[in-house]
Design a protein around this motif. Sequence first.
Motif: not given
Length: 268
Positions: A211, A215, A242, A244-246, A248-250, A252-253, A256
Motif C-alpha cells: 500500500a 501510494s 494503473w 499501482c492500484l492493484p 494499493i488495494i492488495s 489495504v486488503g 484488513s
Amino acid sequence: MSSSFIVFPQIDPVIFSVGPLSVRWYGLMYLIAFLMANLIANRAADKPNSGWSRDQVSDLMFFGFLGVVLGGRIGYVLFYQFGLFLDDPLYLFRIWEGGMSFHGGVLGVMTAMIYFAWRTQKNYLQLGDFVVMLLPLGLGAGRIGNFINAELWGRTTDVPWAVLFPGAGPLPRHPSQLYEFVLEGLVLFVLLLWYRSKQPPAGNVAGLFLAGYGSFRFIVEFYREPDAHLGVLSLGMSMGQWLCLPMIISGVGLISWGYLRRSRGALI
C-alpha cells in the motif's frame, strides 16, 4: 516559466573500464542495494530465536535475485512493450537493451517466495514481512542510479529545484527520481520499521509495503514524464499509476484481513 533551474552535471555513466568490461554507476547502485539487503537480512537472522540461518538468507537472496530479474524483465515487456514483443518475441531475451519493471519484479519476487516458503517450510505471510524490509533502501539506491543516468526524468516545471536533463529537451523538469528516492526509499523504510515495532498481525508489514509503495509511486507519477510510447492512458493516469492500484488495494486488503484474523482469534 522561470529561468531559474539546475543544469544536470555531465556524469559519465561508466565509472571505469578494464578492457571490454565496464563498471557503470547503475550497476553499482544494484550492487549496493544487494549488499544492504544482505546486511539487513543477516543482522535479523543473527538475533536470538529469529528462525533464520545465514544459509537460508543466502538462498533467499539468490531466489529473490532471480525473481527480480525474471519478473522485472517479463513485466516490462508485457506491461510496456507488448506490441514490440508480438512483433519480435526474442526481444524478451535482449536484456542488454534495457527495460525492467518494478511491478513485474514484485510479482517475480512473490512467485519466488512461494517456492522458497515451500522449500523451507516457512509461513508465507511471515516470510513476506521479512522480505519487504529488505526492499526500500535498495529501491532508493536504484532511483539514485536513475538520476545519475539522467533517465526516467520528470515532467516540465518551473519550480526552483527543476533540473535541465541532457536528452530531455530544452525545458527543466522535476527530478522525479529523487522524489522516488525519498518516498519509496527512505520514508517507506522508516514507516515499515515503525509499523513492525507495533507487532502487527503476520502479513501486515508486507501489506503496508504494498500500500505504501503503491501510494507513493502513484503520487510521484503526477510529476514523472509518462512513457513516450504509452503517454497518458484512460482517466488521465499513466501506466505506472494503473499498475499501482492493484498494489494499493492488495495492501489495504492484506492489512484488513490481518486485523480481522487477530480479532477473531481474540474472540475464540
